[in-house]
Scaffold this motif. Sequence first.
Motif, PDB file in Angstrom:
ATOM      1  N   ASN A  77       0.836  -1.203   0.000  1.00 46.63           N
ATOM      2  CA  ASN A  77       0.000   0.000   0.000  1.00 46.63           C
ATOM      3  C   ASN A  77       0.868   1.250   0.000  1.00 46.63           C
ATOM      4  OD1 ASN A  77      -2.986  -0.471   0.070  1.00 46.63           O
ATOM      5  ND2 ASN A  77      -2.434  -1.828   1.766  1.00 46.63           N
ATOM      6  N   GLN A  80       2.217   1.998  -3.369  1.00 47.65           N
ATOM      7  CA  GLN A  80       1.185   2.517  -4.262  1.00 47.65           C
ATOM      8  C   GLN A  80       0.707   3.906  -3.851  1.00 47.65           C
ATOM      9  OE1 GLN A  80      -1.962  -0.426  -5.092  1.00 47.65           O
ATOM     10  NE2 GLN A  80      -0.525  -2.028  -4.514  1.00 47.65           N
ATOM     11  N   LYS A  82      -0.917   4.697  -1.158  1.00 46.53           N
ATOM     12  CA  LYS A  82      -2.219   4.654  -0.480  1.00 46.53           C
ATOM     13  C   LYS A  82      -1.976   4.815   1.016  1.00 46.53           C
ATOM     14  CE  LYS A  82      -4.015   1.554  -4.067  1.00 46.53           C
ATOM     15  NZ  LYS A  82      -4.517   0.196  -4.389  1.00 46.53           N
ATOM     16  N   TRP A  83      -1.912   6.048   1.443  1.00 42.77           N
ATOM     17  CA  TRP A  83      -1.445   6.350   2.795  1.00 42.77           C
ATOM     18  C   TRP A  83      -2.388   5.845   3.875  1.00 42.77           C
ATOM     19  CZ3 TRP A  83       2.982   7.055   1.052  1.00 42.77           C
ATOM     20  CH2 TRP A  83       3.245   7.863  -0.055  1.00 42.77           C
ATOM     21  N   ARG A  85      -4.567   3.397   3.702  1.00 44.46           N
ATOM     22  CA  ARG A  85      -4.535   1.939   3.727  1.00 44.46           C
ATOM     23  C   ARG A  85      -3.226   1.434   4.334  1.00 44.46           C
ATOM     24  NH1 ARG A  85      -8.070  -0.587  -0.441  1.00 44.46           N
ATOM     25  NH2 ARG A  85      -6.431  -2.144  -0.720  1.00 44.46           N
ATOM     26  N   GLU A 118      -2.968  -6.200  -0.130  1.00 44.82           N
ATOM     27  CA  GLU A 118      -2.214  -5.839  -1.324  1.00 44.82           C
ATOM     28  C   GLU A 118      -0.999  -6.758  -1.406  1.00 44.82           C
ATOM     29  OE1 GLU A 118      -2.862  -3.669  -3.689  1.00 44.82           O
ATOM     30  OE2 GLU A 118      -4.515  -2.523  -2.797  1.00 44.82           O
ATOM     31  N   TYR A 126      -0.741  -1.883 -10.456  1.00 43.79           N
ATOM     32  CA  TYR A 126      -1.180  -0.515 -10.164  1.00 43.79           C
ATOM     33  C   TYR A 126      -0.370   0.503 -10.962  1.00 43.79           C
ATOM     34  CZ  TYR A 126      -2.045   3.735  -7.437  1.00 43.79           C
ATOM     35  OH  TYR A 126      -2.362   5.026  -7.052  1.00 43.79           O
ATOM     36  N   ASP A 214      -8.828  -2.291  -6.956  1.00 45.66           N
ATOM     37  CA  ASP A 214      -9.533  -2.083  -5.690  1.00 45.66           C
ATOM     38  C   ASP A 214     -11.039  -2.264  -5.809  1.00 45.66           C
ATOM     39  OD1 ASP A 214      -7.125  -1.591  -4.429  1.00 45.66           O
ATOM     40  OD2 ASP A 214      -7.248   0.577  -4.701  1.00 45.66           O
TER      41      ASP A 214
END
Length: 242
Positions: A77, A80, A82-83, A85, A118, A126, A214
């Motif tokens: 995460n 990617q 996605k802070w 997450r 993930e 991604y 997602d």
Amino acid sequence: MTLLVSGLLLGTSTVLADNRDPLEPVNRVIFSINNGVDRVLVRPVARTYHWVIPDPMEQGVRNVFANLGEVRNASNNLLQGKWRRTGAATGRFAINTTVGLVGVFDVASRMGIEPVPEDFGQTLGYWGLGHGFYLVLPILGPSSLRDGTGRVVDQWQNPLNYVEMEHWQRGSILVVDGLQTRADLLASDGLFSGDTYPVIREAYFSMREFQVNDGEVKSDAFIDEDSAEEGFVDEGFIDESF
């Protein structure tokens, strides 16, 4: 597991020949061997395991291995960007490892912190890397060039790799993990008959698209326009299957 079964249901309406499987003859041999080993050894042992082990203990086993996977979830995460997450996965690992007694109890979920799975294959997807060709791995089953590479990277992130233990102990842990995974799939045995190879292949690709995006899957992500026009695809079914 729900994703896999949903993917299988989706795969029944999208069994198409394409160029993603140039190694199909080799893959089919491995697929056949895997099925044979499963039928003769893995499935009977998994059934015995499921029959002998009480449900609460099985849930504890699931929780422990899921908790180990939070390290992988957090790092991917993070890769990617996605802070939130990343924070959720980190928090889950901290809470369940301590308050949840090394992950036996999923305390984090009871606190409203849901899992955010993930893996490195998803991270590569991604950032735009395609599946590459389809692979059937010995024992492990469906994969792809991208996801097979991702498995190697993810393995480095397993906390058990950094715990001193004997080889037989590490092997025993892997066996328990595999048995629990197979036991969780017992309910789907016999769901399909005939040549299940293409069904599982399509299910795998659709499931991975679902995960990489997602939960947002577009039918044209894995089905060509000609096939859709020929009636192979029910788009409403695709949208609702997950």
